[in-house]
Structure formats: C-alpha cells, structure tokens
Design a protein around this motif. Structure first.
Motif, PDB file in Angstrom:
ATOM      1  N   LEU A 443       9.887  17.684  39.622  1.00  0.00           N
ATOM      2  CA  LEU A 443       9.516  16.730  38.752  1.00  0.00           C
ATOM      3  C   LEU A 443       8.854  17.407  37.275  1.00  0.00           C
ATOM      4  CD1 LEU A 443       8.164  13.434  40.429  1.00  0.00           C
ATOM      5  CD2 LEU A 443      10.279  13.818  39.306  1.00  0.00           C
ATOM      6  N   GLY A 444       8.689  18.541  37.629  1.00  0.00           N
ATOM      7  CA  GLY A 444       8.013  19.483  36.273  1.00  0.00           C
ATOM      8  C   GLY A 444       6.631  19.308  36.346  1.00  0.00           C
ATOM      9  N   VAL A 445       5.886  18.997  37.365  1.00  0.00           N
ATOM     10  CA  VAL A 445       4.592  18.840  37.391  1.00  0.00           C
ATOM     11  C   VAL A 445       3.959  19.918  38.119  1.00  0.00           C
ATOM     12  CG1 VAL A 445       2.540  17.176  37.970  1.00  0.00           C
ATOM     13  CG2 VAL A 445       4.894  16.140  37.261  1.00  0.00           C
ATOM     14  N   GLY A 446       3.717  20.733  37.491  1.00  0.00           N
ATOM     15  CA  GLY A 446       3.144  22.299  38.198  1.00  0.00           C
ATOM     16  C   GLY A 446       1.755  22.307  38.822  1.00  0.00           C
ATOM     17  N   TRP A 447       1.394  21.140  39.581  1.00  0.00           N
ATOM     18  CA  TRP A 447      -0.108  21.151  40.015  1.00  0.00           C
ATOM     19  C   TRP A 447      -0.125  22.556  41.009  1.00  0.00           C
ATOM     20  CZ3 TRP A 447      -1.727  17.203  44.223  1.00  0.00           C
ATOM     21  CH2 TRP A 447      -3.262  17.169  44.204  1.00  0.00           C
ATOM     22  N   GLY A 448       0.927  22.781  41.685  1.00  0.00           N
ATOM     23  CA  GLY A 448       0.716  23.998  42.566  1.00  0.00           C
ATOM     24  C   GLY A 448       1.579  25.001  42.471  1.00  0.00           C
ATOM     25  N   GLU A 449       1.596  26.333  42.640  1.00  0.00           N
ATOM     26  CA  GLU A 449       2.263  27.366  42.482  1.00  0.00           C
ATOM     27  C   GLU A 449       2.361  28.027  44.020  1.00  0.00           C
ATOM     28  OE1 GLU A 449       4.516  28.346  40.115  1.00  0.00           O
ATOM     29  OE2 GLU A 449       3.765  26.756  38.656  1.00  0.00           O
ATOM     30  N   PRO A 450       3.796  28.162  44.643  1.00  0.00           N
ATOM     31  CA  PRO A 450       3.550  28.764  45.775  1.00  0.00           C
ATOM     32  C   PRO A 450       3.443  30.246  45.698  1.00  0.00           C
ATOM     33  CG  PRO A 450       6.001  28.302  44.805  1.00  0.00           C
ATOM     34  CD  PRO A 450       5.143  27.776  44.024  1.00  0.00           C
ATOM     35  N   GLY A 451       2.838  30.691  46.538  1.00  0.00           N
ATOM     36  CA  GLY A 451       2.456  32.256  46.769  1.00  0.00           C
ATOM     37  C   GLY A 451       2.854  32.977  48.090  1.00  0.00           C
ATOM     38  N   ARG A 452       2.635  34.120  47.946  1.00  0.00           N
ATOM     39  CA  ARG A 452       3.014  34.779  49.347  1.00  0.00           C
ATOM     40  C   ARG A 452       1.849  34.333  50.592  1.00  0.00           C
ATOM     41  NH1 ARG A 452       6.297  39.087  50.597  1.00  0.00           N
ATOM     42  NH2 ARG A 452       6.639  39.290  48.481  1.00  0.00           N
TER      43      ARG A 452
END
Length: 886
Positions: A443-452
């Motif tokens: 939805l374009g709500v960048g609350w979290g960014e996936p990481g390694r």
C-alpha cells in the motif's frame, strides 16, 4: 480575576498573546497570563475545521507531540500538518481552555482554502511574488512565526528574531531568545508584561518591513480579524488570542469588515477532513524541513517540564544515557559538568546556562573531549525520539482503525526510534506481523523495511527494521481509497498494480509480494496478467529476470500455508521458454551484454534448482510431478552443455556453463579440464581466455581451484604464457575474479602456486616429488595420526578403539601433526591477492630450469609446515587429498 470583573487585562481590548511557536518560555508565560486574565474565550492560531477536535485534548490518551492532519477527501495525498508539542504555547492554551471549561476556537485560514490554494499555486507555477494566497507544503503546517522562514518554502521572509538579536548585539537569534524569554520566565508581578514588550517590538518591525516579504500572511490575518470580531460579539473584550507574535500588530490594526472579506473573496476550495495524528520530536526539528521548527525539541521539552534546577537535571539525564552505553560516568563527573556550565554562562554573560554551555560541559567532562558520544546525546536527548499518542475516539479513516486494531492484536506498537524485529514465521503471531508489514508495503506505507536475517537462510525467518514516521499517517489515509481494511486494500492495490505493470519482472515480483503478504485472492488476477505478458514477451532477458521471483514464491507456500499450485505451472512454462531462447540470445554479445547475460544464466540456474525441488516435493496424487522435475533439470543441463560448446558464445558465458555443470555433478572433472584446456589454448586470444576464466572461476570458485590441482595447473600454465603486451588487457578481468575470493582461499591458492601443483601438465610430477600431504592417494598412516586430536575435539577420549594401530595413532609423530593440509590458513603472506601476484612471481621464471624452480619452492614449503596446525575451523578442507576421507 475574570474577564467580566475588575481585571485590567482587557481594558485595551482583547488580550493578544504573541508567542514563539514551540517555545517553552512562551508556553509558561501563556499559562500564567491565562490564569491571571481568566478570559471568557480563547482563540488559537490553527485551522477552524479542527474546532470539534479540541475537546479531545481532555482525553488522557491524547499525548503530545501530536498534529492536526488536514487532507483532501478525494486526494488524501494533498495534506498539511499543524504540530503541537507539550511545550507549544498553543497546546498549553488548548489544555487551559479544556480544563477550565472555556470555549476554544481556531482562527487561522481554513484548511479547505489552504490545501486548494497551495495546489493551484503549484499547478500554475506561480512565483513567490504571485500573492496567490496562503498554503502549506504537504506534510508541514504553516506555523511561521518569529524567527522562522516561511513555512511555504516558496519565499524567504524577514527573520524578526535575527533583527531583534542584532539590535541587542547578539549574533545568534536562538541565544538571544533564550536569554530574553526562555530563561526569564513570566513576569513576577505583571504576567502580561512580556507580551506587551514583544508586541511593541513586532509593531516596530511591521512598520519597517510590512508583511515581511510574504503577502499570504495578509490574507491569513484578514481571516483572523474576522473570527476575532465574531468572538467579541459573543464575549466582549474578554477574549484571549494566542498566535505568532508576528501577527499581533496586524490583529490590532483597525480595518473594516468589507476590506477583510475582500481579501478572502474568490479563494479556491477543496473538501477536507481533519484528525489528530501522532507526531515526533524529530519532526519538530528545523533540520526536518519544518518551517517553524526548532533546533532542540528534546532540550525545550526538558526546560518546560523541569520544575527547578534544569541544568542539574539535564546533566543527570545525559549521564544516565552515557552509562547505558557502557561509558564510565560518575556523580563527580556530573557535579563538575554543572560547575563548568555555570562558569561558562557567567563568562558569556548569560542569565542561566543554555544548551550551548551544557553541550560544552558535556563534551569536556562527560565525553572527555570526544564528539562521538556527544552525537549520541544530541540524537537521543537534544532532539529525541518521542512519539505522541492519539486516542481511539479521534476521527480516522476506516483503514487507519483497522491498522490500529491489528497493531494492538499483534503487539506491534509504532515507535519513533528505529528498531530491528526478528520474526519466526512458524509462529502465528510473527506470521501475522509479517503479513501486516508486507501488506503495508504493497500500500506504500513503509513502516518496515526488510533486512538480511542473521544466523539463518531459511524461508521461515525474516528481519525487519521498523520506524514510524508521522507522514505515514498520510500514506494510510491515502491508501484508504483501496479499501476499509488492510487486507482488502492491499488486495485491490495488488490487482490494480498488476494490470498497470509494464515489465514482466514487475508482475512476477508482485506475485511474490502477494504470497508474502498472504493475499491468495489477488493471485488469480496477477497470474492471468503474468500469463498474458509472458506469452507476448519474446525478450529472453525479461523472461530470465521474471523467473527467479516467480520460483522463489513457490517456497513460501510451505511456511505460510499458501496454495502455490497455480504458480508451478506458470513457472515451468516460463522456464521452457527460457530454455529455447537462451542459446540464440547468447550469440554475438559485447562485453557488457555478456556480463548481463551471465547474471541471467546464474539466476535461471538457481531458479531451476528451486523449481525442481518444489515439483519433486509435490503431493503424491499430482501425477508426473517428479518426472516433470527430472525432465526440467535434464533439459536445463542440455542448454548448459550447448552454451559450453558454442564458439560464438562469449567466453564468460561458456566458462560459467562449464562451472555450473561441474558443480551439479553433470560434468566429469576430466571433461571440465579438457574444456578448460581448449579455452586456454595458445590459439585463444588472451582477453577471450581471461573472460572464460572469469566465468568459470568467478563467483567464489576459489575452493574449486584449491581442491583440483589440474584446473589450477592449467590456469597457472596459461597465465605464465600470456605475452607481456597482452597481460595488461587480461589483468582487470583476473583482478576482479580473484578479488572475490575469501582471504583464506587466496592464501591457499598462493601457497599452491608458490610450491607448484603436483599434477602440473608437462611431466612436473615425474620430475618433482609430490609434496607430502598432497599425494594422489590417501595416506592412512598419517590419517591415523590425526585421530587423537579428533577424539579430543569431539570429547571421545573415553572411547577405546581396538582396531590395529589405534594405540600407535594416539601418539602421533610431531612431523605428522604439522604436515600441511590443503585449504588451511598458512602463516605466509597472501601470495594470490590478485592476478598480478601470480604473473609477477612466475613470469620471470618462464624459461628457468625445473631444478631451479624446485629449489625456489623448497624452502618456502618447509617453512610453512609447522604452521598448519593453526588452521581456522572454517577453512576449506579436501578429504581426498589429506587422507582423512576415502
């Protein structure tokens, strides 16, 4: 005293309290003035549409910092904020009115005009002198006031604080304001005196500079005067107005109602909606682009809350933060820092130590002169990561309410401070958190960014970096057009994005996101679009880019419980099209295109492996699944064999095809050596041979060269035979190839190159004895000598071995324990950091006799034999060559 009694506060008309936005001294002065005047109504600078939201200030769950969010109903992305902190004078006025039951109203220009006017100005490209009207930038409230630049971002206005500070002999407007207002507090005898002084100063500035270069303020002030007249009709002069000090002279100006309404006539309108949203101290900072921002919201909040001894309390807080970071800070440090701050304030002629003095004291005493911990203090305390809270009773779009409900049920609280979240998808709670975060990303709500993920490469674990920013509330409101719940909105958005996608890879990535987000209902639309695009797309590169994401999606069904049966058929069909089109697409490519195609070959190879595993693990009632998997793998290997043998294919692709076949066990080592010998034959141009080496030995293939001395010998022989004039052409490729190896691998290769591989073509083995430890056949005697060490490492000392020779093996000979082993970390210098080392050490010896070469290598070999026992536990190891295995 009340406004209707004998008070003198309203003798000159309404009480105009000119303030600095987000100033703790102004906030304290406003509270003291309201307590003394007891007005019948309080008017506050802000959008009038927010009047129904003022009673929510009495709710204990509404915790500042918060902001009024206004957004266009039909276009939520068009929005504006009016932030309030605990130390904002406007917030103090709201709280005072609510606590005392006094009506409070906002009097600034309505948001319906603000948003429409700003959009019209952007669409028309009007310049700063257009005077089109008021407005705010999206995400920033028009909180311009003394000491600020325009919040609109289109025009720089006169800085009143800078003018007043310069007149007083200050070179820093912030320091002047602190000395005059923040550190003085309200008047001891007359709480209205500070406001009278500020109003007089602003009146002189308005006489000199007029609107200060920003004509939009004239329209805003006209609306303020109209609202003030309405309030005076209801309550008389017993009205208090809390606004930016810059506007006070304009509100005292005698104008007619007709003139004010004329300024407001013809303003554009847009339907708006307002609510309270959480805000952060970091977004109150001027560094974030906020026009009325301050440099130190955390420091100002401390000044507002500290009942006494603000410096001592602040330095104690700093000491606590540094102790949490394992720095040694004692009470004596704090005492000495307080003394230093007070001394600096006295030397600089300041009434109290300000932020500058306390910062200098912290740097000198608590941080021992280092700016590194001082940066942490500034980030955590001077600015801070405080996030406000909004009650459930506040108006919100249905999507926001559903998001808040899921955040509570999943125990995933929004926080302003960035944090890392590890998820184990085998648990229901973590799986739900993962789905929510992936749906918000759709939805374009960048609350979290996936990481390694650390410590695991399985599909059951995810790592996220979470940080809630105030503008995400706008993104949530904007996403509300897709649905009333997060799941429904994400599904509708995914289907719309699939239809609008231009590239095939975008559609396959979207299919992967749908599985990650747990949206199986969106897959039919996405898969239909995917099948249509795949059927029409003839670019093998596009197909190769799309296949990996599609195949990766098949793996998520196991952990997330998603049916991926539809994906398997599409992926298999896509793979078949890649198989057919890849060999012709690899012909006659230049260097850049060949490198890009090699990446496609690697990606397809990995995708075919995953797809084979997925089809092999299909349910038993799926007829032909296993046979289809085997056929798919077989056809892909046939494609690689074609690529490996095609002369018109670039060397980097042919070398990579041989390497992939060898890794899969589909190509005998002898055949790989033969193909390598052909590629590195004297008839091949050195750049083409170097490209073949890069394709074969690149990407972490150093272990392959360590374990197979025939391949290393072929490479070494070719490299030493490269003509000097061609060596500079192949050097960049070789440097790039060997630079990707691990340091331990490079050291092992360097040692092997220095002493010379035993299986070197040309009779090297016959002329030079094989080096101990690298024999062609296992040495069982030396293998037995290692057993006591293995027993000690594995804790098997109590076991008794009755096999012949076991007792002798428990007492190994020293020379046996120190024999070299391939792949160990030798103590010699790294002899193969890049291809330069190999060529530089071996090129001068091209014509040297074999006896000389042996004499050169012998000392180095014997010198390293005693260092082998220090091998790292993760060093590469070859059982076949050391004699431990069979």
């Amino acid at each position: 005293m009340t406004g209707t009694g004998g008070s003198t506060a309203f003798d000159a008309g309404p009480l105009l309290l000119g303030v600095r936005h987000h100033g703790p001294g102004s906030a304290r002065a406003v509270r003291a003035a309201l307590d003394a005047a007891r007005p019948a109504a309080v008017l506050i600078e802000g959008p009038p549409e927010a009047d129904p939201l003022i009673p929510l200030a009495a709710d204990p769950d509404l915790q500042p910092p918060v902001a009024l969010l206004a957004h266009a109903v039909d276009e939520p992305g068009r929005s504006a904020f009016w932030p309030f902190a605990e130390f904002s004078p406007e917030w103090v006025a709201i709280r005072w009115a609510v606590e005392h039951g006094v009506p409070a109203r906002f009097i600034d220009l309505p948001a319906t005009h603000t948003l429409a006017w700003e959009q019209a100005t952007r669409d028309s490209g009007a310049g700063p002198d257009s005077g089109a009207g008021p407005g705010t930038e999206s995400g920033h409230g028009d909180e311009s006031g003394p000491g600020t630049e325009s919040g609109h971002g289109d025009e720089v206005r006169v800085d009143p604080l800078a003018v007043l500070a310069g007149t007083a002999g200050y070179d820093d407007p912030e320091r002047w304001w602190e000395d005059v207002v923040e550190h003085r507090g309200p008047g001891a005898r007359d709480p209205f005196a500070p406001f009278a002084a500020v109003a007089e100063a602003m009146g002189a500035l308005r006489e000199r500079y007029g609107a200060g270069g920003h004509s939009r303020d004239l329209v805003r002030e006209a609306h303020m005067r109209l609202r003030l007249r309405d309030a005076r009709k209801e309550s008389g002069d017993a009205v208090a107005v809390v606004c930016g000090a810059w506007h006070v002279p304009a509100l005292r100006e005698k104008t007619t109602v007709t003139a004010d309404r004329a300024l407001l006539r013809g303003l554009p309108k847009v339907k708006t909606d307002l609510t309270w949203v959480p805000w952060t101290h970091r977004r109150l900072a001027r560094a974030g682009g906020y026009g009325a921002g301050i440099d130190s919201p955390g420091w100002y909040g401390h000044l507002f809350r500290a009942p006494d001894r603000p410096v001592e309390r602040w330095l104690t807080k700093v000491a606590g933060l540094l102790r949490e970071e394992d720095r040694i800070v004692s009470s004596a440090h704090v005492i000495e820092a307080v003394r230093l701050a007070e001394t600096l304030a006295a030397l600089r002629g300041r009434p109290l130590p300000g932020l500058g003095e306390t910062t200098d004291a912290v740097r000198a005493v608590l941080c021992e002169g280092s700016d590194v911990p001082l940066t942490l203090v500034h980030d955590r305390l001077v600015v801070g990561d405080v996030l406000g809270e909004v009650p459930e009773s506040a108006p919100a779009v249905p999507l926001q309410r559903d998001l808040a409900r899921q955040q509570r049920s999943l125990r995933l609280k929004p926080e302003a401070l960035e944090r890392e979240l590890e998820l184990d998808l085998r648990g229901d709670t973590d799986a739900g958190r993962s789905r929510l975060l992936h749906r918000l990303r759709l939805l374009g709500v960048g609350w979290g960014e996936p990481g390694r993920s650390r410590g695991s490469t399985g599909t059951f674990r995810e790592t996220w970096r979470l940080r809630w920013e105030p503008e995400l509330s706008v993104r949530v409101a904007e996403a509300g057009v897709w649905g009333t719940t997060v799941q429904a909105a994400a599904r509708a958005r995914a289907e719309a994005d699939a239809v609008a996608a231009r590239a095939l890879a975008d559609v396959t990535a979207l299919a992967e996101q749908c599985l990650l987000a747990g949206l199986p209902d969106a897959l039919p639309v996405v898969m239909r679009v995917l099948a249509d695009r795949a059927a029409l797309d003839t670019d093998v590169g596009h197909l190769a880019q799309a296949l990996p994401a599609l195949v990766r999606s098949l793996r998520y069904g196991d952990v997330r419980g998603t049916d991926t049966g539809a994906l398997a058929g599409v992926a298999a069909g896509l793979a078949e099209r890649v198989f057919v089109g890849l060999p012709p697409a690899c012909a006659a490519l230049d260097t850049d295109a060949a490198e890009e195609m090699r990446g496609h070959v690697d990606a397809v190879h990995m995708a075919v492996g995953l797809l084979t595993e997925s089809l092999t693990g299909a349910p038993a009632d799926n007829d032909g699944a296993t046979a289809g998997a085997e056929g798919l793998q077989r056809r892909w290997r046939d494609v690689l064999r074609v690529l490996a043998s095609r002369d018109n294919a670039p060397g980097v692709i042919r070398g990579r095809a041989v390497r992939l076949l060898l890794d899969d066990g589909a190509l005998p080592a002898e055949e790989a050596a033969r193909l390598m010998g052909l590629a590195l034959s004297p008839g091949t141009a050195p750049p083409a041979a170097a490209a073949w080496v890069e394709g074969f030995a690149g990407g972490g293939a150093g272990l392959l060269l360590v374990h197979d001395e025939r391949l290393l010998g072929l490479l070494d022989t070719w490299l030493t035979g490269v003509p000097a004039e061609a060596f500079t052409d192949v050097l960049p490729l070789l440097r790039r190839t060997f630079a990707a190896y691990e340091p331990g691998v490079r050291r092992s290769l360097g040692e092997l190159v220095r002493r010379g591989p035993g299986d070197r073509p040309g009779g090297a083995t016959a002329r030079q004895p094989a080096v101990p430890g690298f024999a062609a056949e296992p040495d069982t005697g030396r293998a037995d000598a290692v057993l006591p060490v293995l027993r000690l490492l594995l804790g098997l000392d109590g076991d008794h071995d009755t096999t012949p020779g076991a007792n002798a093996a428990r007492t190994p000979a020293p020379e046996a324990l120190h024999a070299p082993s391939r792949g160990t970390r030798h103590s010699t210098a790294d002899a193969l950091a890049d291809s330069t080392a190999s060529a530089a050490t071996r090129a001068p010896r091209r014509g040297a006799p074999q006896s000389a070469r042996a004499a050169t290598h012998a000392p180095a070999h014997h010198a390293t034999r005693g260092a082998v026992h220090t091998a790292a536990p993760d060093s590469p190891h070859d059982d076949r060559l050391t004699g431990v295995g069979t």
